[in-house]
Design an enzyme around this catalytic site. Structure first.
Site, short mmCIF file in Angstrom:
data_model
loop_
_atom_site.label_atom_id
_atom_site.label_comp_id
_atom_site.label_asym_id
_atom_site.label_seq_id
_atom_site.Cartn_x
_atom_site.Cartn_y
_atom_site.Cartn_z
N ARG A 37 0.82 -1.22 0.00
CA ARG A 37 0.00 0.00 0.00
C ARG A 37 0.85 1.26 0.00
O ARG A 37 0.46 2.27 -0.58
CB ARG A 37 -0.94 0.00 1.19
CG ARG A 37 -2.03 -1.02 1.00
CD ARG A 37 -3.14 -0.85 1.98
NE ARG A 37 -4.32 -1.54 1.46
CZ ARG A 37 -5.37 -1.85 2.18
NH1 ARG A 37 -5.41 -1.53 3.45
NH2 ARG A 37 -6.40 -2.46 1.64
N LYS A 198 -19.10 -17.19 2.10
CA LYS A 198 -20.52 -17.00 2.40
C LYS A 198 -21.27 -16.29 1.30
O LYS A 198 -20.81 -15.27 0.78
CB LYS A 198 -20.66 -16.18 3.68
CG LYS A 198 -20.30 -16.94 4.92
CD LYS A 198 -20.55 -16.05 6.08
CE LYS A 198 -20.40 -16.79 7.39
NZ LYS A 198 -20.58 -15.86 8.51
N GLY A 351 -9.72 -9.25 -1.11
CA GLY A 351 -8.46 -9.49 -0.41
C GLY A 351 -7.94 -10.89 -0.59
O GLY A 351 -6.78 -11.11 -0.96
N GLY A 374 -13.04 -4.89 0.74
CA GLY A 374 -14.46 -4.56 0.90
C GLY A 374 -14.91 -3.45 -0.03
O GLY A 374 -16.05 -3.46 -0.51
#
Ligand code: ADP
Ligand code: MG
Length: 395
Positions: A37, A198, A351, A374
């Site tokens: 990053r 999920k 991720g 996200g």
């Protein structure tokens, strides 16, 4: 799509440039474990320096709870950032409104973790924070894609405080170009591969993509909820009972729209992910009652590979198995290999998906690895993000 102002178009010379970056790097005992990053922000910061602007960097680090905490101090990244930038980095942890004189030509000013300010995550708690930040900067750049799904003070209100001078940095532009490009104007055929554990975390993305893609390929833990919806037995596999009806609706909707949803045809099952004593490959209608599905099988890899042949655009989010635990990474790595050989625009988002592709050492073969986690998921779902919306429009 509305065009947003870019860093290239922003008048910078002699200006204090507030730059929201994402320096949320993993740190243990003061050691930076992954500086991706930091590296990714270098281009925008250097550009500001080269154009004679004075960068004032704003970032968060981790999730500090209530005020200052040395474990989350951005002081820990100063030395490494200096090395990457080849420029002096001055660190400031005093009252923000006093920082203006510390911004100097040819140097970088880094503010302390903005989440030490109660008004960062909850703008309504401290409306003064945006004014303090505004008092030290002349214009604004957002290069923090991974935080742009949050309406935090340094992401939304601060951008809006500069109606004509809030621009997208290079990192943000790259994400808009690749991820936004796929959503707005994909070359066809356009396929999406969605996996992960999920279905609940992916419902929005699935629905949104169903209106855009030519076919959906599903893998990972979410598959078992779909298999339940189709009446299969799933043994001890991960599933979400309350979403079976929703999964069935999605299948029906896809059917009406004539968009194929490709499910695995075979699966790898085991008795225990951490200490497997039994590992079997079975077809989807033969999952033993006492085992759980942890990966897609070789027939599925082959079938998906054939169907993906000729793709012009692909988005992949969510590993197709419990890839952290070899040998249950095989299916995910094999799909990464398939995608690396596709000639079209292949974008990896999420991720874990990006980590899996990098583990296979195939990152450089893809058109784009989205850095958002996200934020990427939310972008795929909503096709914009609050932090992008808040930037100035080009008239
Ligand atoms: P991303 O971060 O790329 O968006 P997710 O966080 O949604 O991906 O999903 C990644 C997780 O899904 C991984 O931790 C992986 O172990 C898990 N997963 C994949 N397949 C299965 C499965 N069959 N059973 C349980 N977990 C799974
Ligand atoms: Mg994840």
């Amino acid at each position: 799509m509305v065009q947003k102002l870019t860093l290239q178009e922003l008048p910078i010379k002699g200006q204090n440039v507030l730059m929201r970056v994402d320096f949320n790097v993993p740190i243990e005992g003061g050691k930076i474990l992954d500086d991706t990053r930091l590296k990714e922000s270098v281009k925008s910061i250097k550009t500001v320096l080269d154009k004679g602007g004075r960068p004032i960097l704003i970032s968060h680090l981790g999730r500090p709870k209530g005020g200052k905490d040395p474990a989350f101090s951005l002081q820990q990244i100063v030395k490494h950032l200096e090395k990457l930038l080849g420029a002096k980095v001055n660190f400031f942890d005093g009252p923000i409104e006093q920082a203006r004189p510390l911004a100097k030509d040819g140097e970088v000013l880094l503010l302390e973790n903005i989440r030490f300010e109660p008004g960062e995550e909850k703008p309504e708690k401290d409306p003064e924070l945006v004014k303090k930040l505004q008092s030290i900067g002349d214009c604004y750049v957002n290069d923090a894609f991974a935080t742009s799904h949050r309406a935090h003070t340094s992401i939304v209100p601060l951008a809006k405080a500069y109606p004509d001078k809030a621009a997208a940095g290079f990192l943000l532009q790259k994400e808009i170009e690749h991820v936004g490009g796929l959503l707005n104007n994909p070359k066809k055929p356009f396929y999406a591969l969605i996996g992960g554990s999920k279905i609940s975390t992916k419902l929005g993305v699935l629905r949104s993509l169903l209106g855009k893609v030519d076919a959906l390929f599903l893998g990972g833990g979410m598959v078992y909820t779909f298999l339940l919806a189709k009446g299969f037995k799933i043994g001890c596999s991960i599933h979400e009972k309350e979403l079976v009806a929703e999964a069935r609706r999605l299948l029906e909707e896809a059917n009406e729209k004539k968009i194929p949803i490709h499910l695995p045809v075979d699966l790898v099952v085991t008795d225990n992910i951490n200490n497997p004593t039994r590992i079997e490959t079975v077809s989807i209608d033969k999952i033993p009652d006492d085992l759980e599905g942890v990966d897609i099988g070789p027939k599925t890899v082959e079938m998906f590979g054939k169907l993906l042949n000729g793709a012009k655009s692909v988005i992949w989010n969510g590993p197709f198995g419990v890839y952290e635990h070899p040998p249950f990474d095989k299916g995910t790595l094999a799909i990464a290999k398939v995608l690396s050989e596709i000639k079209g625009e292949v974008v990896i988002g999420g991720g874990d998906s990006v980590a899996a592709v990098e583990r296979a050492d195939l990152g450089s073969k893809m058109a784009h690895l989205s850095t958002g986690g996200g934020a990427t998921l939310e972008y795929l779902e909503l096709q914009t993000l609050p932090g992008i919306e808040a930037l100035s429009e080009v008239k």
